[in-house]
Design a protein around this motif. Structure first.
Motif, PDB file in Angstrom:
ATOM      1  N   PRO A  86       0.832  -1.210   0.000  1.00  0.00           N
ATOM      2  CA  PRO A  86       0.000   0.000   0.000  1.00  0.00           C
ATOM      3  C   PRO A  86       0.865   1.258   0.000  1.00  0.00           C
ATOM      4  O   PRO A  86       2.011   1.258   0.463  1.00  0.00           O
ATOM      5  N   THR A  87       0.315   2.349  -0.514  1.00  0.00           N
ATOM      6  CA  THR A  87       1.075   3.595  -0.625  1.00  0.00           C
ATOM      7  C   THR A  87       1.452   4.172   0.731  1.00  0.00           C
ATOM      8  O   THR A  87       2.397   4.957   0.829  1.00  0.00           O
ATOM      9  N   ASP A  88       0.726   3.812   1.797  1.00  0.00           N
ATOM     10  CA  ASP A  88       1.017   4.369   3.115  1.00  0.00           C
ATOM     11  C   ASP A  88       1.996   3.501   3.917  1.00  0.00           C
ATOM     12  O   ASP A  88       2.211   3.740   5.103  1.00  0.00           O
ATOM     13  N   CYS A  89       2.595   2.501   3.284  1.00  0.00           N
ATOM     14  CA  CYS A  89       3.551   1.656   4.002  1.00  0.00           C
ATOM     15  C   CYS A  89       4.832   2.445   4.266  1.00  0.00           C
ATOM     16  O   CYS A  89       5.138   3.425   3.581  1.00  0.00           O
ATOM     17  N   SER A  90       5.579   2.023   5.249  1.00  0.00           N
ATOM     18  CA  SER A  90       6.803   2.732   5.618  1.00  0.00           C
ATOM     19  C   SER A  90       7.912   2.439   4.616  1.00  0.00           C
ATOM     20  O   SER A  90       7.927   1.378   3.986  1.00  0.00           O
ATOM     21  N   PRO A  91       8.877   3.362   4.459  1.00  0.00           N
ATOM     22  CA  PRO A  91      10.027   3.086   3.580  1.00  0.00           C
ATOM     23  C   PRO A  91      10.798   1.846   4.003  1.00  0.00           C
ATOM     24  O   PRO A  91      11.356   1.143   3.154  1.00  0.00           O
ATOM     25  N   GLN A  92      10.813   1.563   5.313  1.00  0.00           N
ATOM     26  CA  GLN A  92      11.532   0.384   5.790  1.00  0.00           C
ATOM     27  C   GLN A  92      10.876  -0.897   5.289  1.00  0.00           C
ATOM     28  O   GLN A  92      11.565  -1.858   4.928  1.00  0.00           O
ATOM     29  N   ASP A  93       9.539  -0.923   5.242  1.00  0.00           N
ATOM     30  CA  ASP A  93       8.841  -2.102   4.717  1.00  0.00           C
ATOM     31  C   ASP A  93       9.194  -2.337   3.250  1.00  0.00           C
ATOM     32  O   ASP A  93       9.434  -3.476   2.826  1.00  0.00           O
ATOM     33  N   GLN A  94       9.202  -1.254   2.484  1.00  0.00           N
ATOM     34  CA  GLN A  94       9.548  -1.378   1.074  1.00  0.00           C
ATOM     35  C   GLN A  94      10.992  -1.848   0.918  1.00  0.00           C
ATOM     36  O   GLN A  94      11.296  -2.682   0.045  1.00  0.00           O
ATOM     37  N   HIS A  95      11.872  -1.345   1.758  1.00  0.00           N
ATOM     38  CA  HIS A  95      13.283  -1.755   1.706  1.00  0.00           C
ATOM     39  C   HIS A  95      13.448  -3.243   2.011  1.00  0.00           C
ATOM     40  O   HIS A  95      14.231  -3.940   1.348  1.00  0.00           O
ATOM     41  N   LEU A  96      12.706  -3.746   2.991  1.00  0.00           N
ATOM     42  CA  LEU A  96      12.786  -5.167   3.325  1.00  0.00           C
ATOM     43  C   LEU A  96      12.285  -6.037   2.180  1.00  0.00           C
ATOM     44  O   LEU A  96      12.863  -7.091   1.888  1.00  0.00           O
ATOM     45  N   ARG A  97      11.208  -5.603   1.535  1.00  0.00           N
ATOM     46  CA  ARG A  97      10.693  -6.370   0.395  1.00  0.00           C
ATOM     47  C   ARG A  97      11.720  -6.428  -0.732  1.00  0.00           C
ATOM     48  O   ARG A  97      11.924  -7.469  -1.348  1.00  0.00           O
ATOM     49  N   GLU A  98      12.348  -5.287  -1.003  1.00  0.00           N
ATOM     50  CA  GLU A  98      13.349  -5.257  -2.069  1.00  0.00           C
ATOM     51  C   GLU A  98      14.557  -6.119  -1.709  1.00  0.00           C
ATOM     52  O   GLU A  98      15.114  -6.817  -2.566  1.00  0.00           O
ATOM     53  N   MET A  99      14.949  -6.080  -0.447  1.00  0.00           N
ATOM     54  CA  MET A  99      16.076  -6.902  -0.015  1.00  0.00           C
ATOM     55  C   MET A  99      15.739  -8.387  -0.119  1.00  0.00           C
ATOM     56  O   MET A  99      16.600  -9.211  -0.432  1.00  0.00           O
ATOM     57  N   ALA A 100      14.482  -8.721   0.141  1.00  0.00           N
ATOM     58  CA  ALA A 100      14.052 -10.116   0.061  1.00  0.00           C
ATOM     59  C   ALA A 100      14.078 -10.634  -1.373  1.00  0.00           C
ATOM     60  O   ALA A 100      14.078 -11.842  -1.599  1.00  0.00           O
ATOM     61  N   VAL A 101      14.105  -9.722  -2.353  1.00  0.00           N
ATOM     62  CA  VAL A 101      14.244 -10.116  -3.754  1.00  0.00           C
ATOM     63  C   VAL A 101      15.705 -10.229  -4.143  1.00  0.00           C
ATOM     64  O   VAL A 101      16.131 -11.210  -4.761  1.00  0.00           O
TER      65      VAL A 101
END
Length: 327
Positions: free
Chosen positions: A78-93
């Motif tokens: 979701p657009t309101d997620c924290s930058p840290q959440d997005q960073h973890l998802r990218e790292m998991a890839v």
């Protein structure tokens, strides 16, 4: 507890599920990196060469990353997620081995647990050895022991909880804490004023005490004046903010303050209130509140009496209203 909410949050992020984590969509790529064979690229080899030799059925890192970033994608956060959440998802890839099991404790620098019904801040957070920002707003925390928090913390946000006493909070505070958010809690002065000094928060730059029950302006300012690095202060919503000389007294008493109640303090304002801090007799323990009701719709006007014909037996209807102001 915070730990339970943390693991539930990670599960919700799906760090081990497609397009993140390890699976048939990328396993051969990581096998090639960790177990290189003769004639095949190993760790640190040219990524372009790896992409050319990608087995059928594998997804490229670029394709997987696009599934996370494209807002049309069902795997996008979701657009309101924290930058840290997005960073973890990218790292998991890109590096899924770094977010598996306890390894995630070494990479997490920010944690946001908001509105999850958390009541206890347990010592499980001590495993987050790199944590610098902890957001625990809108929970049900009434007491917090800072001995259970990493010493690396720089930001602690506890807005909209049930904190009524700062004694436990000051037992062993993180030495580098720069922001402390305690707005919308149950703190009452002057019993809590003594915990808001440089003895506990030597590096505090920003302090939010809004919408509590602080009433002693002189006592609070005498404690806050020891916070030499304080630049941002929020006190709106407390009874002391209703005192007529409230803002001027604070501006003159805390000369290093830059922002008070989200309003910048300029040179003209400092000049206007210069010397007010040396006149405490001007501070009265009273306040004037003016309430104006412009217009009310949908209720009958009690002043308009019903006109009845002479001899009519119709009942007389009267209206009365009670308006209460609670401070």
């Amino acid at each position: 507890s915070v730990s339970a909410a943390f693991w539930e949050h990670l599960r919700h992020l799906g760090l081990q599920d497609f397009p993140c984590g390890l699976g048939s969509w990328n396993k051969s790529r990581f096998d090639a990196c960790t177990r290189p064979r003769e004639g095949q690229p190993g760790l640190g080899a040219d990524p372009a060469g790896q992409e050319e030799a990608m087995p059928l059925g594998d997804e490229s890192p670029e394709a997987l990353m696009e599934l996370l970033s494209d807002w049309h994608s069902p795997w996008a956060l979701p657009t309101d997620c924290s930058p840290q959440d997005q960073h973890l998802r990218e790292m998991a890839v890109l590096a899924p081995e770094l977010v598996r099991g306890s390894r995630i404790f070494q990479v997490l620098s920010s944690l946001r647990i908001v509105g999850k019904g958390v009541e206890e801040v347990d010592d499980g957070l001590l495993q987050l050895q790199q944590l610098e920002e902890l957001i625990l707003s809108a929970n049900q925390i009434s007491s917090i022991t800072l001995a259970n928090l990493p010493r690396t913390l720089k930001v602690l946000e506890l807005c909209c909880n049930a904190v009524a006493d700062l004694q436990d909070l000051c037992a062993q505070p993180p030495p580098e804490l720069q922001h402390l958010g305690l707005g919308y809690n149950r703190l009452c002065g002057p019993s809590q004023d003594k915990y808001l000094t440089a003895d506990f928060w030597p590096n505090l730059v920003s302090l939010d005490l809004s919408f509590n029950n602080f009433t002693d302006l002189l006592g609070l300012v005498s404690q806050l004046s020891s916070l030499q690095k304080l630049r941002v202060l929020v006190l709106q919503g407390n009874p002391l903010a209703l005192i007529p000389t409230y803002r001027g007294f604070l501006v003159d008493s805390l000369p290093k303050l830059s922002i008070l109640d989200d309003v910048h303090i300029g040179p003209d304002e400092r000049h206007q209130f210069h010397g007010l801090s040396r006149q405490p007799e001007l501070i009265r323990s009273e306040a004037r509140v003016v309430v104006s009701i412009g217009e009310i719709k949908g209720v009958p006007d009690p002043s308009a009496r019903q006109l009845l014909e002479v001899g009519s037996e119709a009942p007389v209807i009267t209206y009365s209203y009670c308006v209460m102001y609670k401070f």
